[in-house]
Design a protein around this motif. Sequence first.
Motif, PDB file in Angstrom:
ATOM      1  N   ASN A 104       0.818  -1.213   0.000  1.00  0.00           N
ATOM      2  CA  ASN A 104       0.000   0.000   0.000  1.00  0.00           C
ATOM      3  C   ASN A 104       0.854   1.267   0.000  1.00  0.00           C
ATOM      4  O   ASN A 104       0.509   2.260  -0.636  1.00  0.00           O
ATOM      5  N   TYR A 105       1.970   1.225   0.716  1.00  0.00           N
ATOM      6  CA  TYR A 105       2.832   2.400   0.762  1.00  0.00           C
ATOM      7  C   TYR A 105       3.373   2.742  -0.630  1.00  0.00           C
ATOM      8  O   TYR A 105       3.288   3.896  -1.072  1.00  0.00           O
ATOM      9  N   TYR A 106       3.918   1.748  -1.317  1.00  0.00           N
ATOM     10  CA  TYR A 106       4.500   2.019  -2.623  1.00  0.00           C
ATOM     11  C   TYR A 106       3.439   2.352  -3.673  1.00  0.00           C
ATOM     12  O   TYR A 106       3.701   3.124  -4.603  1.00  0.00           O
ATOM     13  N   ILE A 107       2.231   1.794  -3.519  1.00  0.00           N
ATOM     14  CA  ILE A 107       1.134   2.190  -4.411  1.00  0.00           C
ATOM     15  C   ILE A 107       0.834   3.671  -4.207  1.00  0.00           C
ATOM     16  O   ILE A 107       0.613   4.412  -5.173  1.00  0.00           O
ATOM     17  N   SER A 108       0.854   4.101  -2.944  1.00  0.00           N
ATOM     18  CA  SER A 108       0.590   5.521  -2.650  1.00  0.00           C
ATOM     19  C   SER A 108       1.666   6.426  -3.239  1.00  0.00           C
ATOM     20  O   SER A 108       1.427   7.618  -3.455  1.00  0.00           O
ATOM     21  N   GLN A 109       2.839   5.860  -3.526  1.00  0.00           N
ATOM     22  CA  GLN A 109       3.936   6.616  -4.133  1.00  0.00           C
ATOM     23  C   GLN A 109       3.902   6.553  -5.663  1.00  0.00           C
ATOM     24  O   GLN A 109       4.823   7.005  -6.325  1.00  0.00           O
ATOM     25  N   GLY A 110       2.842   5.970  -6.205  1.00  0.00           N
ATOM     26  CA  GLY A 110       2.661   5.961  -7.657  1.00  0.00           C
ATOM     27  C   GLY A 110       3.029   4.659  -8.351  1.00  0.00           C
ATOM     28  O   GLY A 110       2.980   4.592  -9.582  1.00  0.00           O
ATOM     29  N   GLU A 111       3.373   3.619  -7.603  1.00  0.00           N
ATOM     30  CA  GLU A 111       3.739   2.338  -8.218  1.00  0.00           C
ATOM     31  C   GLU A 111       2.473   1.498  -8.428  1.00  0.00           C
ATOM     32  O   GLU A 111       2.242   0.474  -7.784  1.00  0.00           O
TER      33      GLU A 111
END
Length: 198
Positions: free
Chosen positions: A49-56
Amino acid sequence: MFVREENFKTFLRLYPVISIITAIHLIVFLLANLGPQADFIYYYFTGSNYYISQGEYWRLFTPIITHVSLSHVLFNTFSLVIFGPALEGILGKVKFIIGYLGAGIIADIATYFLLPLNYAHIGASGAIFGLFGIYLYILYARKEYLGRANKQILIVVLIFSLIATFTTPGINILGHLFGLIAGAALAPLLMAFVPRRR
């Protein structure tokens, strides 16, 4: 419907989409557990979820083809091979892909919005539950595609799957539930132009 009697060659010919997804499951699992690229696969394919929030945003897809253990990949792949062929036959290749991946991605989107930023997950279970969701719609609205015996098998398997969802440690419960809901929601669109059986 849920009993596989085809030989390997016939299965590949009749159900090419499921055959390809199965191969991808196994290849990604082997790559994630053998050789120097293993850490790379888990690092970049996990639904973080963290990296998705960073645009991944690719991480909304890659968990669907990634598994953490041999039992994990075998269970999900076995479920796909048992319950997928009938739907690939009913829907056709393109709509089956839309239903399977669509449910999996919707489940991962729900996981992203409803679970903490530090949550991470992998596995095709949301997509598998999406298939069950499509079957639930068929049971309700297009029951001519399911005989009584198949209906009973499906209901029993779904009940046990839901029980396992709530009793097995480490399960992405929301992913399973939203995969089921997504499959049921997509089913009317997927079945809209499928002819009725007499």
